[in-house]
Design a protein around this motif. Sequence first.
Motif, PDB file in Angstrom:
ATOM      1  N   LYS A 102       0.852  -1.191   0.000  1.00 59.23           N
ATOM      2  CA  LYS A 102       0.000   0.000   0.000  1.00 59.23           C
ATOM      3  C   LYS A 102       0.889   1.243   0.000  1.00 59.23           C
ATOM      4  CE  LYS A 102      -3.934  -2.185   2.306  1.00 59.23           C
ATOM      5  NZ  LYS A 102      -3.415  -3.544   2.186  1.00 59.23           N
ATOM      6  N   TYR A 103       0.361   2.298  -0.612  1.00 57.10           N
ATOM      7  CA  TYR A 103       1.165   3.493  -0.825  1.00 57.10           C
ATOM      8  C   TYR A 103       0.568   4.692  -0.100  1.00 57.10           C
ATOM      9  CZ  TYR A 103       3.713   0.840  -4.287  1.00 57.10           C
ATOM     10  OH  TYR A 103       4.488  -0.102  -4.894  1.00 57.10           O
ATOM     11  N   MET A 104       1.448   5.468   0.527  1.00 61.72           N
ATOM     12  CA  MET A 104       1.052   6.711   1.174  1.00 61.72           C
ATOM     13  C   MET A 104       0.763   7.773   0.116  1.00 61.72           C
ATOM     14  SD  MET A 104       3.268   9.027   3.858  1.00 61.72           S
ATOM     15  CE  MET A 104       3.625   7.589   4.867  1.00 61.72           C
ATOM     16  N   SER A 105       1.653   7.860  -0.858  1.00 60.69           N
ATOM     17  CA  SER A 105       1.479   8.768  -1.987  1.00 60.69           C
ATOM     18  C   SER A 105       2.500   8.393  -3.054  1.00 60.69           C
ATOM     19  CB  SER A 105       1.689  10.230  -1.559  1.00 60.69           C
ATOM     20  OG  SER A 105       3.013  10.431  -1.104  1.00 60.69           O
ATOM     21  N   ALA A 106       2.074   8.488  -4.312  1.00 63.70           N
ATOM     22  CA  ALA A 106       2.967   8.177  -5.432  1.00 63.70           C
ATOM     23  C   ALA A 106       3.741   6.888  -5.164  1.00 63.70           C
ATOM     24  CB  ALA A 106       3.886   9.359  -5.705  1.00 63.70           C
ATOM     25  N   ILE A 108       5.714   6.345  -2.535  1.00 60.98           N
ATOM     26  CA  ILE A 108       6.078   6.251  -1.112  1.00 60.98           C
ATOM     27  C   ILE A 108       5.204   5.189  -0.465  1.00 60.98           C
ATOM     28  CG2 ILE A 108       6.418   7.514   1.028  1.00 60.98           C
ATOM     29  CD1 ILE A 108       8.102   8.436  -1.415  1.00 60.98           C
ATOM     30  N   TYR A 110       4.039   2.112   2.335  1.00 61.05           N
ATOM     31  CA  TYR A 110       4.012   1.718   3.735  1.00 61.05           C
ATOM     32  C   TYR A 110       4.744   0.392   3.889  1.00 61.05           C
ATOM     33  CZ  TYR A 110       0.267   5.130   4.562  1.00 61.05           C
ATOM     34  OH  TYR A 110      -0.470   6.279   4.677  1.00 61.05           O
TER      35      TYR A 110
END
Length: 517
Positions: A102-106, A108, A110
């Motif tokens: 899973k991604y925090m943004s773009a 980046i 987790y």
Amino acid sequence: MSVRSLSVARAAGQSLRRLSSPTCAAARLQCRARAYATEVDPRHVAKPSLFGQPTFHGHPHLVKPGEVTPGIPAHEYERRRKELVESLPSGSLVVCVAGQIKYMSAAIFYKFRQASDFWYLTGFEEPDSAVILEKDSSARGYRMFLYCTGKDPSKEKWDGASTRFDDAVALFGADEARPLENLPDDLRAFAARAAHVYIDAPPGSRRASASGRGLLRYLARGPRAAKSDPEAYLESVAPAKRRPLAPLVGRLRSVKSKHEQEVMKASADISARAHAKTMRLAQPGLSEADLQAHFEYICARNGVQRPAYVPVVASGENALIIHYTRNDHLLRDGELVLIDAGGEYNGYASDISRTFPVNGKFTPPQRELYSALLSVQKALVKECAADRGHSLDVLHRRSVELLRKELEQIGLRCTRSTLELILYPHYLAHPIGIDLHEAGTVERSAPLKEGMVITIEPGVYVPPDPQFPKHFHGLGMRIEDEVLIGAEHPVVLSANAPKEIEDIEGACQGALGFEPF
């Protein structure tokens, strides 16, 4: 790496590849113990790792010989799969999908956590994977096909090692390990000859557990997924054949094996020690965030891989908020602080709540209310034995009755509805294990069984309302332990976290012989 490191790495790889020759699964399982080394010098293992997760060959300080994951041996995973398959009718197929990053943004991301049911059945910790179990008439009772990405040098340059297909066979007990992109065609073939297909929507999907559409879109999005039409996937599993998998795995997960109990005890011990040391750290002027950081630091130093949940560190009237997680106020002299926090250790969560005075000494009203709550909590823990025949619902109703009586004795009189709506608005208990809240594994109305692990967590939260005695206004407290259901007696896994008033004050004041660090 040194010459010796290289030789150890090659020997490990060769032994695993010998195990992956086309022999039957039962023979491979029997010979695995002989093929694996029983001693590896941690100073000379290969860096970077050869595998996509810790193994005995690459992390002997974490994983013992014969274990797939720390504390859980290969035969335990085999037993889980066998029990699952034996509970299914002939012609059954099990399809279970791993988690995705899973991604925090773009770009980046987790930290990855494996899907719980997939991990329970395989111990395989890499994302973008799947497993198929096909029930048959063999001595083993099923065939296991593990789908994963295999070795990808360009990806490993960025993300680290993944496990070779032949090593995946040897390490995880599969009959075959295949590329993930083979799954669409294989699933069509397997489903065509199966009478029942037990399948769930992928982790994170909100679709009903028996739906296949979420799985198909999920696979189509994966970085190594095939480019075939997602709707064609759906057609490969006829709706009439689909059955939900999660309830069946949940029943297996509800009763913990001896190996699981040992890992959960270790997990609880680490979190209990962190609670005690955080009590010692606390003092007026520190922030709630200071306590959270200290708790998580102590856990991490002792091997916890991640917090099991966002911790509650609630000082003063912040404790009236059940799930207060901002943790951004300063501690004040004379206040209580409620910490609800636990770590996830080797795949198993801990969940402990303690309430203690910031300055190390309970005031008379704090002591009085805490003593009432503690009396209730201890009485409920004693009821956590299989021979009592209690369900979670029975224990919760009992908690309401006991708490109301205890509060009346200290002058805090209320109706049952006021108690349940205002002073004690949450449920008493929940199952715990791989997931913090294993809600799907135990029916609240069903009798508890030996080997289950639940929390017992009564609380009381007194708002500044004139219907309640003023000296209790603003006090919020919760006492939570993890309890292993025994045949005749409970076992409190979190017993090392101080909860008696004398022990709490001793921990805060340094009288128990330990310091914050």
